[in-house]
Structures are given as C-alpha cells and as structure tokens.
Design an enzyme around this catalytic site. Structure first.
Site, mmCIF file in Angstrom:
data_model
loop_
_atom_site.group_PDB
_atom_site.id
_atom_site.type_symbol
_atom_site.label_atom_id
_atom_site.label_comp_id
_atom_site.label_asym_id
_atom_site.label_seq_id
_atom_site.Cartn_x
_atom_site.Cartn_y
_atom_site.Cartn_z
ATOM 1 N N LYS A 1 -14.426 16.932 11.706
ATOM 2 C CA LYS A 1 -15.684 16.464 12.335
ATOM 3 C C LYS A 1 -15.533 17.789 13.078
ATOM 4 C CE LYS A 1 -13.238 12.395 11.873
ATOM 5 N NZ LYS A 1 -12.290 11.839 10.914
ATOM 6 N N GLU B 1 -5.895 -4.562 -0.517
ATOM 7 C CA GLU B 1 -6.098 -5.006 -0.309
ATOM 8 C C GLU B 1 -6.703 -6.474 0.114
ATOM 9 O OE1 GLU B 1 -5.394 -1.895 1.068
ATOM 10 O OE2 GLU B 1 -4.193 -1.992 3.160
ATOM 11 N N THR C 1 0.754 -0.875 0.578
ATOM 12 C CA THR C 1 0.190 -0.060 -0.205
ATOM 13 C C THR C 1 0.847 0.553 0.196
ATOM 14 O OG1 THR C 1 -0.274 0.078 2.692
ATOM 15 C CG2 THR C 1 -1.819 -1.537 1.232
ATOM 16 N N TRP D 1 -20.119 14.007 11.519
ATOM 17 C CA TRP D 1 -18.964 14.252 10.723
ATOM 18 C C TRP D 1 -19.552 15.157 9.111
ATOM 19 C CZ3 TRP D 1 -18.393 8.450 11.590
ATOM 20 C CH2 TRP D 1 -17.716 8.097 12.311
HETATM 21 P P1 ADP Z 1 -3.359 3.843 -1.304
HETATM 22 O O1 ADP Z 1 -3.402 3.870 -0.471
HETATM 23 O O2 ADP Z 1 -2.553 3.939 -2.518
HETATM 24 O O3 ADP Z 1 -4.473 5.339 -2.440
HETATM 25 P P2 ADP Z 1 -5.577 1.609 -2.132
HETATM 26 O O4 ADP Z 1 -6.322 2.394 -4.115
HETATM 27 O O5 ADP Z 1 -5.518 0.686 -1.599
HETATM 28 O O6 ADP Z 1 -4.066 2.893 -1.532
HETATM 29 O O7 ADP Z 1 -6.628 3.288 -1.608
HETATM 30 C C1 ADP Z 1 -7.795 3.077 -1.305
HETATM 31 C C2 ADP Z 1 -9.080 3.257 -0.978
HETATM 32 O O8 ADP Z 1 -8.918 4.189 -1.867
HETATM 33 C C3 ADP Z 1 -10.347 2.951 0.115
HETATM 34 O O9 ADP Z 1 -10.164 2.425 0.779
HETATM 35 C C4 ADP Z 1 -11.154 4.124 -0.368
HETATM 36 O O10 ADP Z 1 -10.479 4.878 0.930
HETATM 37 C C5 ADP Z 1 -10.410 5.041 -1.496
HETATM 38 N N1 ADP Z 1 -11.435 4.143 -2.892
HETATM 39 C C6 ADP Z 1 -11.037 3.545 -3.652
HETATM 40 N N2 ADP Z 1 -11.938 4.022 -4.722
HETATM 41 C C7 ADP Z 1 -13.232 4.589 -3.657
HETATM 42 C C8 ADP Z 1 -14.241 5.147 -4.774
HETATM 43 N N3 ADP Z 1 -14.886 4.837 -5.403
HETATM 44 N N4 ADP Z 1 -14.737 6.236 -4.094
HETATM 45 C C9 ADP Z 1 -14.579 7.018 -2.628
HETATM 46 N N5 ADP Z 1 -13.268 6.373 -2.422
HETATM 47 C C10 ADP Z 1 -12.606 5.490 -2.799
#
Ligand code: ADP
Length: 545
Positions: free
Chosen positions: A443, A332, A187, A448
């Site tokens: 917040k 993940e 990540t 929220w």
């Molecule tokens: P990084 O932390 O490198 O961006 P990831 O691609 O695994 O890694 O990121 C996942 C996160 O991205 C999710 O937990 C969420 O917060 C956000 N995310 C992914 N797709 C969406 C979406 N369609 N809408 C809102 N948030 C999203």
C-alpha cells in the site's frame, strides 16, 4: 413444482473406488514408499485392502462422524485411508505434518480426532505430541510388522499391516445421506488460528465431477498423473477421486520431493502430468537443465496454490514442450476455483502465444460463481480494470468453518457468498486475474502495488532463481516495495541489472525501492513463499532515500 421421477441415490465417495475396481481393475497406483522402494498394485487390489481397512476401522470402534486423523505423505496407505474412513461414514482428517507442533496439537484437539494414522517418518513427532493430544485413543503406524519399533513411548501402538492381515476384504459400504462429512482439512493458519473445512460426500463428488467436466483433456486416455501436491493439502486437489474415476494411473511420490528424486520417478514411471505448487516446479526445472532434457513422457504441469510466473510457463513451453495449466483456488473451495481454459480461437494459437495467457489465473470451473466487490461495496464490472475483493459461491465452497462461528461470520457475506481475501479483476472475456492477497498488497501512498506483478517481472530477469516482493514501512508513502531475490546457481545478477530490466516492464511507481539477495526464501507448510516471515525479517529494513 412437478417433481422428477428419478431415483434419489446418495453421491458417496465410496462408490468411486468400487467403480475403479470393476472398470479399471489393473490400472496402477505406484507409490514411492517411506520404508524404501516402490509399491504397485491395481485399483481392484486397492479395493480389497480398503475393504480390510474398513473392517479394521469398525473393529477399532470408529463410528460414523468420528474424525480420524492422518499424518502421512502421498502413498498407497494414505489413499486407502481416504476411502475406508469416508466409506464407513467417518471423516478423514488430513493433518499437514509441516505445521508447527503446537499447531498440530491445536488442530487435532479442535477436531476432537479419535484415532491417528501416521507414517514412520512421524513416529518421533507423534511420541513427542502424544501427551498434548486430548481425544486420540488409537494410534496406528502405517507400516508393516518388520518396521514396527521394538520399544517406544507409544504404548499400544498398532501396526497398519497387522490390522489388515486379520481382516476380510469383503465390506459392503453403508448407505447414508450424501451430505454426511467425509473429510476435514485445516487452513494453514497464515492468518490467525487454523480453521477447519469440513467437506461432505456430496461436495467432494461434485468437485470431482466439475473438475473433470471443465477440463476433460487433463484426464483423457487414462493418463499417468503424479500429484506432488500432498494428500494433506486440500484433498490433493481431488486427484485421489479423479484418477480412479477416469482410470488414470496414479504415481504417489512419498516423502522425497527434491528435484532429482522427482525427476527419476517421473522418468522411470512415465509420468505424463505433474500437479503441484510453483516452488516444486522450480526445483524440477533445475534438474531438467542439469540433465539437458525433461522426463521422457512429461507433457503437462498443473501448477496452483500461488501465482505461476510467466517466465516459468515460457520455459516449460518453449524449452520442454510442456503445457502449463494454471489453477487458482483455496482449501475452502475443495479447492479449485479457476483454471487455464482456452476458447477455440485461443487454443488455435501457437504454444508460446497461448502460454502468454496462462499466467492469468484462468476461467471459472463449472459450479463456481465469482463476483468482485469494489472499494465502495459495489459489484465491479468485468472490464479487466476494476479490482476488488473476490467472492465465490457454489456447492463445493465452504458455508462456514468447523466449530468456528466467529470466523464463519467474518467470511460469509449477507448474500451467502464466501470472501476469499484475494483482490482480483475479471476481463471482459472472463479471465480471472488475481492481483494479490489483500494482506500482501503493497500500500503505497493510496495506490496498491501488486506484489505478484512485480515478482512476475523480476522472475524474467536473467540470474534470478526465485523472488518475492513485500511492502516495507516508508516515512512518506506508508509502504514501498522491496524485492527479495535468490540468485540462480553460478549467476551473479546485480541490483542495477535487475532494476533496469524491471524498468522496461513495470510502471515507475511500482518499481521496488531496493533489491536484497538472500540464500533462500522462507516457505509455508504448503510450500508457498511465506511473506509473513519475510515481512517480519525485514520489518526494520531501511530503504535507501
Ligand atoms: P494456505 O493459506 O495454506 O496457502 P490455500 O492453499 O487454501 O491455503 O491458499 C489459498 C490462497 O492461495 C488463495 O486465497 C490465494 O491467495 C493463493 N493462491 C492460490 N492459487 C493461486 C494462484 N494461482 N495465483 C495467485 N494466488 C493463488
């Protein structure tokens, strides 16, 4: 229990490329190369070169379980590495080259990578990093002999095409347990140190099947698909496995991902679908506007990785007849969790009405279970109102991080579900709505505020090209929202104009206390707006009283 009497054959990713070579031998992979120009070949030829590469990996002493790193763009050699490394039972560790050099060092050392394959672009970076990389013994430059550096600091640097030239294409894949690891992706470390997600052959195959099963139309009729999403970002959302399996043409865009270059590649190669994060589509939409039309065959965009603004979905639908599929997921989760998925009565609606549903994060992919846990620790009802932390479960979801028991313990609950760190709600008809990342929520006095909701409203304001909402400290309310916006070229929206539009779309208590204009927003290594950097930049910002 009465056991079934079927053969127990392992699900291995190597079987995918063999299938494509047999069934779709001439379907093409087209790559925009780092050296310049286009490269094209069919899946049968790809299989031959993957065989040669597998022989070369064995000759280099790479053993099952070894981690082999890549620092590379989307190109045919990177695709070959995916299959050859996994095929011999080793682990393809894709490293994101946009990370800070110290993070790359941390990741490579933590993974104990034994070899590194990299594109020409990254030669200076690798030369600089080499003294810090503790376990890497073999360095291979992913190019031909002509482009090898005459001299350099990397003694013993090997040439990819040189290695392949000496090898036989025949290679019979070994058979092993389908739970053997095949790929590793860290990540990006937006919170703390990067954490390794170790995929197995089984999980990768299941993710591929689940995605095809849930939205078969995305891959129907041997479509031509262009992943802008990098092969180093969560397995390019499974496209390197799905396209050979479904006989889709794969267009790999290489290092140049700006609007004009992408547009030309899509136009010339007849791309029918593009997959990537929303920021990429903003750049591409600008290009559509400049040229007065879309690339001729483009009909589908899959956008994931962060929330897709409604305004963007509407523009694609109304002005260009392009259907946007919105996906939510995480590294993940292999990575897909949910995606736009219409019930028949929704599919029957006119395009713009359908588009109004697509800013939601979608419905769950088969194989992914969702639960929302409210503030009191109870399971929230699917009423579209109660929000809480989203947990997921399934055979394509991480059960723990690679060599990181501490981080694993924090994110897996007592029932074995993985905590996503996202706040969400689920509607009675099972749409998932991501409210925000927990750490991005504003917040304000016990309430929220979803930064995603406010951004969505602001993106609909004329003259706003891009924006982000962050919480900034407030003496009375703890935090209040600040809207940081980028003006569209040639447009001069004012603060008052934007606030007036927002007032008609969101509640008073959600309204940003201020609007500031910037030339550009900071981006993360995965092409998302970096709220962490924005918060740091505006940490001392004084809101008007
Ligand atoms: P990084 O932390 O490198 O961006 P990831 O691609 O695994 O890694 O990121 C996942 C996160 O991205 C999710 O937990 C969420 O917060 C956000 N995310 C992914 N797709 C969406 C979406 N369609 N809408 C809102 N948030 C999203």
């Amino acid at each position: 229990m009465l056991r079934g009497l079927m053969m127990d054959r392992p699900l291995l990713v190597s079987s995918v490329i063999d299938y494509a070579a047999e069934v779709y031998p001439d379907v093409q992979i087209v790559s925009q190369t780092v050296e310049g120009g286009l490269h094209r070949y069919g899946y049968a030829q790809a299989r031959d070169r993957i065989g040669k590469l597998a022989n070369a990996l064995v000759a280099l002493g790479i053993k099952p379980g070894d981690r082999v790193a890549t620092l590379a763009w989307n190109g045919y050699r990177h695709f070959e590495l995916y299959y050859a490394i996994a095929g011999i039972g080793a682990v393809c560790h894709t490293i994101n080259p946009r990370l800070f050099p110290e993070q790359i060092t941390y990741i490579a050392n933590h993974a104990e990578d034994t070899a590194l394959f990299f594109d020409l672009t990254f030669l200076p970076l690798v030369e600089k990093l080499k003294p810090t990389l503790k376990s890497i013994k073999t360095y291979v430059l992913m190019t031909d002999r002509e482009h090898m550096p005459a001299d350099g600091q990397l003694n013993g640097l090997l040439c990819y095409e040189g290695l392949l030239a000496e090898m036989d294409a025949a290679f019979t894949w070994p058979e092993f347990d389908e739970n053997a690891a095949c790929a590793l992706c860290y990540t990006s470390g937006t919170t703390g140190e990067p954490k390794g997600v170790l995929y197995s052959n089984r999980s990768m195959m299941l993710h591929t099947f689940f995605l095809i099963a849930t939205r078969p139309d995305l891959f129907a009729h041997n479509r031509t698909i262009l992943p802008v999403v990098p092969l180093f970002h969560a397995n390019a959302w499974s496209l390197p496995y799905i396209t050979p399996l479904t006989g889709c043409t794969l267009i790999l865009p290489g290092a140049r991902l700006d609007g004009p270059t992408l547009y030309d590649l899509m136009e010339n190669e007849g791309a029918e679908a593009g997959w990537g994060v929303p920021t990429v589509w903003l750049g591409l939409l600008d290009e559509f506007k400049k040229r007065g039309r879309k690339p001729r065959k483009l009909a589908q965009i899959l956008s994931g990785g962060s929330a897709v603004p409604q305004a963007m979905i509407d523009t694609f639908t109304r002005d260009y007849d392009i259907e946007v599929t919105h996906g939510w997921g995480m590294t993940e989760m292999s990575p897909v969790g949910t995606l736009t998925l219409f019930r028949p009565e929704e599919r029957a609606k006119p395009p713009l009405e359908r588009a109004a549903l697509s800013a939601r994060q979608g419905r769950r992919m088969f194989g992914v279970d969702l639960k929302v846990i409210d503030e009191k620790g109870n399971r929230a009802p699917a009423d579209g109102k109660t929000s809480g932390e989203l947990f997921v479960r399934g055979s394509t979801i991480v059960s723990g991080y690679f060599k990181n028991a501490e981080a694993s313990a924090k994110q897996i609950d007592s029932e074995g579900w993985f905590g996503t760190g996202d706040v969400a709600k689920i509607t009675p008809d099972r749409w998932l709505l991501i409210v925000d990342r927990t750490k991005d929520l504003v917040k304000s006095g016990g309430e929220w505020i979803s930064s995603i909701d406010v951004e969505n409203a602001a993106m609909a304001c004329k003259g706003v090209a891009n924006c982000a909402v962050i919480g900034v400290p407030h003496p009375k309310w703890d935090e209040r929202p600040l809207l940081v916006a980028v003006k569209a070229p040639g447009a001069e929206p004012t603060k008052t104009e934007i606030l007036d539009v927002l007032a008609s779309k969101i509640a008073k208590w959600q309204m940003p206390d201020d609007v500031v204009f910037v030339d550009a927003l900071p981006m993360t290594a995965t092409g998302k707006i970096s709220k962490k950097d924005l918060r740091a930049k505006f940490a001392d910002y004084k809101l008007p009283t």
